[in-house]
Structure formats: C-alpha cells, structure tokens
Design a protein around this motif. Sequence first.
Motif, short mmCIF file in Angstrom:
data_model
loop_
_atom_site.label_atom_id
_atom_site.label_comp_id
_atom_site.label_asym_id
_atom_site.label_seq_id
_atom_site.Cartn_x
_atom_site.Cartn_y
_atom_site.Cartn_z
N ARG A 11 0.87 -1.18 0.00
CA ARG A 11 0.00 0.00 0.00
C ARG A 11 0.90 1.23 0.00
O ARG A 11 2.08 1.13 0.36
N PRO A 12 0.36 2.36 -0.42
CA PRO A 12 1.20 3.56 -0.48
C PRO A 12 1.88 3.86 0.85
O PRO A 12 1.23 3.89 1.89
N VAL A 13 3.20 4.05 0.80
CA VAL A 13 3.98 4.34 1.99
C VAL A 13 4.70 5.67 1.79
O VAL A 13 5.31 5.90 0.75
N ARG A 14 4.63 6.54 2.77
CA ARG A 14 5.31 7.84 2.67
C ARG A 14 6.81 7.65 2.62
O ARG A 14 7.38 6.83 3.34
N ARG A 15 7.47 8.44 1.76
CA ARG A 15 8.92 8.35 1.64
C ARG A 15 9.62 8.91 2.87
O ARG A 15 10.72 8.51 3.22
N LEU A 16 8.96 9.91 3.49
CA LEU A 16 9.57 10.59 4.63
C LEU A 16 8.64 10.59 5.81
O LEU A 16 7.43 10.71 5.67
N VAL A 17 9.20 10.43 6.99
CA VAL A 17 8.44 10.52 8.23
C VAL A 17 9.20 11.47 9.14
O VAL A 17 10.33 11.18 9.55
N ASN A 18 8.58 12.63 9.42
CA ASN A 18 9.23 13.66 10.25
C ASN A 18 10.60 14.05 9.70
O ASN A 18 11.56 14.26 10.44
N GLY A 19 10.69 14.13 8.37
CA GLY A 19 11.94 14.54 7.74
C GLY A 19 12.96 13.44 7.62
O GLY A 19 14.02 13.64 7.03
#
Length: 396
Positions: A103-111
């Motif tokens: 499923r779509p996963v964010r490339r960045l988490v909190n920078g």
Amino acid sequence: MATAPLLPVGPTLAWLAPIETLASFNRPTGAWSESDAAWVYRYLCNGCGSPATRKAVQGELLRLAYYMRKHNIPALAELNSDDAAGYRDWLAATKEPIEVSVRPVRRLVNGEFNAQWRPFRSTAPLAGNAIKTALRLISGCLAFLQDDPHCPVQGNPFRRVAKGVEQAKRKITDVDDDLHLYTKALSAQALDALFAYLASDQFRGSEQSRTAKQWLLMLFSQTAVRVETLVTLTTDNLFPDEAQPGKLRLRFRAKHNSRVDQPWSAELNQAFEAYCMAYGFDAKAQALLLWAGIKSLPQPAPVSASSVWAMLRTLGRQTEQWVAEGIGVPGTILNQWTPHDSRQLLALHPHTLRHTWCTHAVNIQQMDLLLAKQHMGHSSVTVTERYVWPVRSGAS
C-alpha cells in the motif's frame, strides 16, 4: 531472495527533507556541502517552478538514488549513458516483490527517510508516459546542476535517453497503438453511440444521472476542455458575445496561461439548464459550477478530476456493451461499427474527447488549424497538429 539495498539515513541525503522546508534552505556547509545530495537539494530549492514540480523531481531522484545504491554507482558524476539506459530498462521491467509497496507508503516521516518505502506500487512495468516523465525530470535536474561551474556533476547521460524517449518507449514496451487509445480520437459512430446510449431505454441509471452524463459528455465533446479545468469552471466564465447580442462565450485560462475564448452554443445552454433543473441548481447564479457531479447538494461543491474520469470510463464500458448486445442501437451506428470502436470506448478517457473534438473540427468541419489551436488553448500549432488524427473508416 536477498533484500535490495535501501537508501541511507542522514545528512548525506539532505534532499530527502520535506518539501515545505525548501523555502528556508541555505547553501549547505560542512563535510557534505560539495556532495551530489547538496547540489540536488539546491536544484530543488531554486530550479523548480512550483512545489508540485519540486515534489515530483524529489520523488524521481529518490528512485534514481535507490537504483544507484542497488547497482553500486557511487555518485551522480559517475553515471554514464549505459547507466541511464539501464535505469530506463529498470523502470520498464517487471518489478521484484521487494521493490513494491503493498500500500502507499510515505517516503519521509518527520523529515527522516522511511525504511519501509519502496520505489514502486505494483510489480507491473511502469507506464510509458511515467517513464518519459521520470527521465525528463532527472535530465532537467542534471542540466540545472551543470550550470554551476563548481558543481562536480559533468555530463548528462539522461539527456539523450529522455530526448529519444518516444522511440525508446516503443523499443522497451513494444507499444501497440491500440493499447494507448486515450491519445486517439473517437470515430463519428463511436461518439454518436455515447449520446445514443444516454438517450436510449437501455440506459442504466436514474433520469437525474442521464441528464448529468449528457451534460458532461456535451461539455467535453463541444468545448474540448481539459478535465482539470472543467472542474473549476463556473458561470462567471460565461460572458456576453459582443459580436452576437443575446449569445454567450466561454472564456478561461488554459495551460501556459493561454487564453481560451469559445462560442457557447444554444445547445450547450439548454443542456446546462436541464442539468441545473434536474439537481435543483439556479442556472443564473453567480459562480455556479458548470459541473458539480451527480449528487444533489444544497450548494454545489467542487468535484475531483478522478471522479470525472471514472464516470466517463463507466459510460464508455456501458455504451460498448449496449452496442455489442444490439438492443435498440441505430443501424447507422451498427453498420459502421468496428472492433477499434469497441476498444476505444472500453478505454474512454477525458483526453480522448479532446483529441476527438480537434480531429473532427479540422478533418470534418474544415476548421482552420490556427482557430483550433486557440480553441484548444495550445501554446503552439505544432501541439495542435498532434491532436489531429486520420479519420478511421472501416478499420478493424
């Protein structure tokens, strides 16, 4: 199967920082100030015209960085034409499961770089247009970096690959034109079939839905408006026609800020009033959306371009099935129907109707190409020429 190397976390990939931080970025200092990452970050700050473009470039460069790490390419300056061709082939190849997000996963988490991120969302090859976009974004990035004499990046191996991307795309995917029907115009009988289905007893839907879809199809087929523009147009875009008292003109800004000025026919006006009546809208209200979807609301609300695309795709499939069954289909449509027409409707797309309008206007109505250019909102006649397709007759 061994796990593919992932990108490292830390200041060596500063361009992974969130887009919103770019506006306050200053030239990096320290051990990584002359690194590829620092120069790419500088490009993202200064070389892209909009946040959307910066985000797109950032995503494609992250995918390239993944590929470089996977193939032990240490720096952008080390890339050569073989690497560029290999990257293009990798985009066009079937993906390994380890490269695909369920499923779509964010490339960045909190920078910070997200270790769960993967460069693809499907094991299927990347679409040809997506490959073209990726290569052009990367080529543009490298071209900008080379403008600075202090940048370590020399040469642009992606320039040649991106420039010949249409030929490369065909070699990679063995493209069959009928697989990319959104770039083709509907035949006259296919366009007639869409309107005939909406007017037939076989239409599947309420009378409200019938009226709304007739209006949507008429908007696309008679104005050749882009779907992104369509969902923003309001009655404020209608102006009195100074040359013809009592008539209106549709005016708006298209891509590249080009001005579009089209006649608003009595047929369009009648269909819009029928649409408003069916949903209880005041057709003479100020700033009333010309297309507010098919849900009755006290106050018409903007709809998404994707919802319009989905509605047209459903309409195309239903029409194709109606023609295949042959119940109540006019003989003028059945007698000239071809398998190509069926394939066109099964892949119906808003842009298909843009191509359709331009093709029929120039080839059938003998409209001057310069007038068609103004109607389409193109920046050049050369672009308009790409929308004029040979009229198919009796093709299989």
